[in-house]
Design a protein around this motif. Structure first.
Motif, PDB file in Angstrom:
ATOM      1  N   LEU A   2      39.485  29.932  41.698  1.00  0.00           N
ATOM      2  CA  LEU A   2      39.557  30.947  41.427  1.00  0.00           C
ATOM      3  C   LEU A   2      40.985  31.852  40.442  1.00  0.00           C
ATOM      4  O   LEU A   2      42.328  31.420  40.976  1.00  0.00           O
ATOM      5  N   ILE A   5      44.041  34.771  38.465  1.00  0.00           N
ATOM      6  CA  ILE A   5      43.886  35.677  38.192  1.00  0.00           C
ATOM      7  C   ILE A   5      44.772  36.210  37.626  1.00  0.00           C
ATOM      8  O   ILE A   5      45.864  35.287  37.477  1.00  0.00           O
ATOM      9  N   TYR A  24      43.525  29.496  46.859  1.00  0.00           N
ATOM     10  CA  TYR A  24      43.908  30.562  45.224  1.00  0.00           C
ATOM     11  C   TYR A  24      44.855  29.492  44.838  1.00  0.00           C
ATOM     12  O   TYR A  24      45.765  29.969  45.865  1.00  0.00           O
ATOM     13  N   GLY A  50      43.260  33.327  33.379  1.00  0.00           N
ATOM     14  CA  GLY A  50      42.577  33.486  34.714  1.00  0.00           C
ATOM     15  C   GLY A  50      40.851  33.498  34.666  1.00  0.00           C
ATOM     16  O   GLY A  50      40.382  34.210  33.610  1.00  0.00           O
ATOM     17  N   HIS A  51      41.001  33.308  35.721  1.00  0.00           N
ATOM     18  CA  HIS A  51      38.696  33.602  34.948  1.00  0.00           C
ATOM     19  C   HIS A  51      38.494  34.352  37.039  1.00  0.00           C
ATOM     20  O   HIS A  51      39.112  34.383  38.299  1.00  0.00           O
ATOM     21  N   ALA A  85      37.907  36.049  41.481  1.00  0.00           N
ATOM     22  CA  ALA A  85      38.683  36.744  42.385  1.00  0.00           C
ATOM     23  C   ALA A  85      37.953  36.373  43.026  1.00  0.00           C
ATOM     24  O   ALA A  85      38.461  34.937  43.367  1.00  0.00           O
ATOM     25  N   ARG A 100      35.428  33.706  38.515  1.00  0.00           N
ATOM     26  CA  ARG A 100      36.447  34.437  39.067  1.00  0.00           C
ATOM     27  C   ARG A 100      35.472  35.233  40.292  1.00  0.00           C
ATOM     28  O   ARG A 100      34.232  35.360  40.545  1.00  0.00           O
ATOM     29  N   GLU A 151      36.052  39.132  42.625  1.00  0.00           N
ATOM     30  CA  GLU A 151      37.578  39.765  42.806  1.00  0.00           C
ATOM     31  C   GLU A 151      37.745  40.647  44.507  1.00  0.00           C
ATOM     32  O   GLU A 151      36.895  39.955  45.605  1.00  0.00           O
ATOM     33  N   GLU A 193      43.942  37.916  38.615  1.00  0.00           N
ATOM     34  CA  GLU A 193      43.511  37.962  38.794  1.00  0.00           C
ATOM     35  C   GLU A 193      42.533  36.644  39.467  1.00  0.00           C
ATOM     36  O   GLU A 193      43.850  35.586  39.539  1.00  0.00           O
ATOM     37  N   THR A 250      40.579  33.071  41.098  1.00  0.00           N
ATOM     38  CA  THR A 250      40.301  31.847  40.299  1.00  0.00           C
ATOM     39  C   THR A 250      38.987  31.349  41.284  1.00  0.00           C
ATOM     40  O   THR A 250      40.492  30.047  41.374  1.00  0.00           O
TER      41      THR A 250
END
Length: 707
Positions: free
Chosen positions: A2, A4, A28, A584-585, A586, A601, A603, A645, A647
């Motif tokens: 994950l 960010i 993370y 970044g790709h 949360a 990712r 959120e 984010e 990722t």
């Protein structure tokens, strides 16, 4: 995995899955652009005012200490009795040799007085000395280099502070390592009427590097020779101490001896108590020239102003150059050169009574320096064996040393009666912040903890780290207390990269940890683990302070923010090094992670607290949260507010090891007021977020209300 991103994709983060036993969570990773800040200057410390931080728990600690001190006093009483019995058995022999045995103890100005001198005990000798002014500052110089010597300095300083009644000014000639450790220690110790100045030992190497030295102290063992150049020109006198010294009396008594110097006497020294300079220790033993038995330089009184007028620098250099032509190198570092100078210029020396430097090395005459333990002033552990040295009364000396080793340094933050301290800006701000708190507030202790300055000893053990060429290394960051020590070996086996650990310990527990670490082959084989001791104070576990301390002292561009109960999968460190992205790709989707082959990712959601890898410049943890509850949640919320984010990384996980409930979670579950205060702190944190981030922070309030 994950990731960010922060703002216009400037920052990136990545996350790993974490497997719990029996639960499942996630790790993370954060990655992004980052610029190293300038190093913080370690400026000299000013006198610090007393820190008003003593609570009921401090009182309990003090009472516990008093019990311990009584136990030690009882042990010492028994040893005194043994000493007295031994003295009685040899009384007749002592009478016949009284003048010869104790003549070396009397402080002398010339050889005639030395031959006639008879000591009746150090108490009467000190009683004849001129009194030191009530608030006169005593200056002490110490040469210190490296991690181990820094630990020794702390014990020495404790013994001095315990007995002292005067302001102190420490002059520390330190290398970069010792300066970082000791500057942080003194800044967080905040002892009233103590000032510390640092002098760069590395800049002095060129002054003495031309002298070959066989002694284990290396080049730093020669630096006492250049103190007249190193210390301030307006400093007239100083007491110079080795790091392996323990004081058993007020250092002001030694300072008062300066008043006894006469004529050209500029050096106060105790006679060497071994046969080294007599040259009879083994066949073909050839020591440097010395006057009689020579002098030991573990304790020196220097009259700097007179030494400068005598051109001391030129004097010792010429002597060293002449003797090195035949001796080729020194065996006992600066001590050899001091003795060679004294051999040619005996008028320079004021001979101190030998109880000012009782030298505990094998086969010394140290037992002739005291007739009772009350005669002892300074103990010098000058044998490489240290506490394992052979001496009839070594058990007493060892108990005295261990008492200071484990003594609660917080108790030494006492004001000097009648000697007010000069307040500095930091201390005044602290006083102001504490005074603004409402002591009738039911959450007062929670709020107060945020401003507590915990004494901190960085790099308690030796540390080495070599940066990788691709600059992608990751440091594992965690914190722990004494009840989690058993996790250290397993983590070191699973994570081969650098580790930064903050340990919350008492002084006694720090020594237990040291013995544990030194007895572990696994821990001793790892030099890239930084152990930072944050000393106990107050009733809460300062979890976020510990995390911040560990985060602050890493040497890699990235850090993995973990907890001590989580065991990384084998190879995780290497895996993370190759999963650092510039973009970044949360919350983590576990079902998706099980089948994922590429990072994805997720959120932020309420109560989200993943374990993350971030760049070293990420925000610190909020110190208002102590003990159990919301300490990680608040940090992740802060990251999200700054537009990081999240990722998730595939094929990366940690295992949550089972453990007994912590003391703090037990308090949370059993104490209603604890839960009320935590709720209050959460609300205040969210209000602070709204003030800092405005409209963007409304989602945190909404999520909390809906959860």
């Amino acid at each position: 995995m994950l990731g960010i991103c922060r703002g216009r994709r400037k920052f990136l983060a990545a996350s790993l899955t974490v497997l719990f036993i029996p639960a499942v969570t996630w790790i993370y990773l954060f990655a992004g652009s980052f610029e190293d800040g300038k190093p913080v200057s370690l400026s000299p410390l000013e006198s610090q005012p007393h820190s008003p931080r003593y609570t009921a728990s401090s009182q309990r600690e003090r009472e516990s200490l008093e019990v311990r001190m009584r136990e030690v006093e009882e042990e010492n009483r028994v040893l005194r009795k043994q000493l007295s019995l031994a003295q009685s058995r040899n009384q007749s022999h002592r009478r016949s040799n009284h003048s010869r045995t104790y003549s070396m103890e009397e402080g002398t100005g010339d050889s005639e007085n030395l031959r006639a001198g008879i000591v009746a005990g150090n108490s009467s000798e000190c009683g004849q000395q001129p009194a030191v002014e009530k608030c006169e500052t005593i200056h002490v110089a110490i040469v210190c280099a490296g991690y181990n010597a820094s630990r020794d300095v702390v014990t020495l300083v404790k013994s001095v502070l315990f007995h002292r009644r005067n302001p102190l000014h420490f002059h520390l000639i330190a290398d970069a390592i010792a300066k970082q450790i000791l500057a942080t220690l003194f800044q967080t110790w905040m002892v009233p009427a103590v000032r510390v100045d640092f002098y760069d030992a590395d800049e002095l190497k060129s002054e003495v590097s031309w002298i070959p030295n066989k002694h284990y102290s290396g080049i730093y063992g020669l630096m006492k020779l250049v103190l007249t150049k190193t210390l301030p020109a307006n400093l007239e006198r100083v007491i110079v101490l080795d790091t392996d010294i323990t004081f058993a009396t007020d250092i002001a008594e030694l300072w008062a001896v300066f008043h006894k110097f006469k004529g050209q006497q500029v050096l106060g020294l105790v006679e060497n108590q071994s046969d080294w300079y007599l040259g009879n220790l083994w066949k073909n033993h050839r020591p440097w020239p010395a006057l009689g038995r020579g002098y030991n330089t573990g304790v020196i009184l220097l009259l700097l102003d007179k030494l400068r007028k005598m051109k001391w620098e030129q004097m010792w250099r010429l002597t060293a150059e002449r003797e090195l032509m035949s001796m080729l190198s020194t065996s006992l570092a600066d001590q050899d050169i001091f003795n060679a100078v004294i051999k040619q210029n005996p008028f320079l020396v004021y001979q101190l009574p030998c109880f000012w430097n009782v030298q505990l090395s094998d086969h010394t005459r140290s037992e002739q320096c005291y007739r009772d333990v009350s005669d002892l002033k300074v103990i010098h552990w000058n044998s490489p064996k240290k506490l394992r040295v052979k001496n009839k009364h070594v058990e007493f000396f060892r108990n005295l040393y261990l008492t200071f080793l484990e003594y609660d340094g917080n108790l030494l933050r006492r004001e000097l009666f009648g000697c007010p301290s000069e307040a500095d800006v930091n201390s005044e701000n602290l006083q102001k912040q504490l005074s603004e708190l409402d002591e009738d507030d039911l959450c007062y202790e929670f709020r107060r903890e945020r401003f507590t300055v915990h004494r901190t000893h960085l790099y308690f053990l030796h540390y080495e780290y070599e940066p990788t060429s691709d600059n992608t290394d990751v440091t594992l960051v965690a914190q722990l207390s004494m009840d989690r020590l058993q996790m250290l070996e397993a983590i070191c086996k699973h994570w081969e990269g650098p580790i930064s650990l903050a340990l919350y310990l008492s002084d006694a527990e720090a020594q237990q940890f040291l013995r544990y670490a030194q007895g572990s082959e696994v821990l001793m084989s790892r030099h890239n683990v930084g152990y930072h001791i944050v000393y106990k104070e107050g009733q809460f576990y300062p979890v976020n302070l510990l995390r911040n301390v560990a985060m602050k002292h890493i040497s890699t561009p990235y850090m993995f923010l973990s907890d001590i109960d989580f065991l990384p999968m084998y190879g995780l460190c290497e895996y993370l090094r190759y999963h650092v992205w510039t973009k970044g790709h949360a919350p983590t989707n576990f079902a998706k992670w099980r089948t994922a082959t590429t990072p994805y990712r997720v959120e932020w959601e309420a109560d989200f607290e993943p374990y993350v890898v971030v760049r070293r410049d990420c925000p610190e943890y909020d110190r208002r949260f102590v003990g159990f509850g919301w300490n990680k949640v608040a940090h992740i919320m802060e990251l999200d507010a700054q537009e990081y984010e999240f990722t998730v990384l595939p094929n990366a996980y940690m295992i949550h090891m089972p453990h007994a409930p912590s003391f703090d979670i037990t308090k949370f579950r059993s104490n209603k007021q604890y839960r009320i205060c935590l709720k209050t702190l959460k609300e205040e944190f969210q209000q602070d977020m709204s003030r800092r981030y405005g409209f963007a922070a409304l989602k945190y309030l909404t999520a909390e209300n809906n959860s």
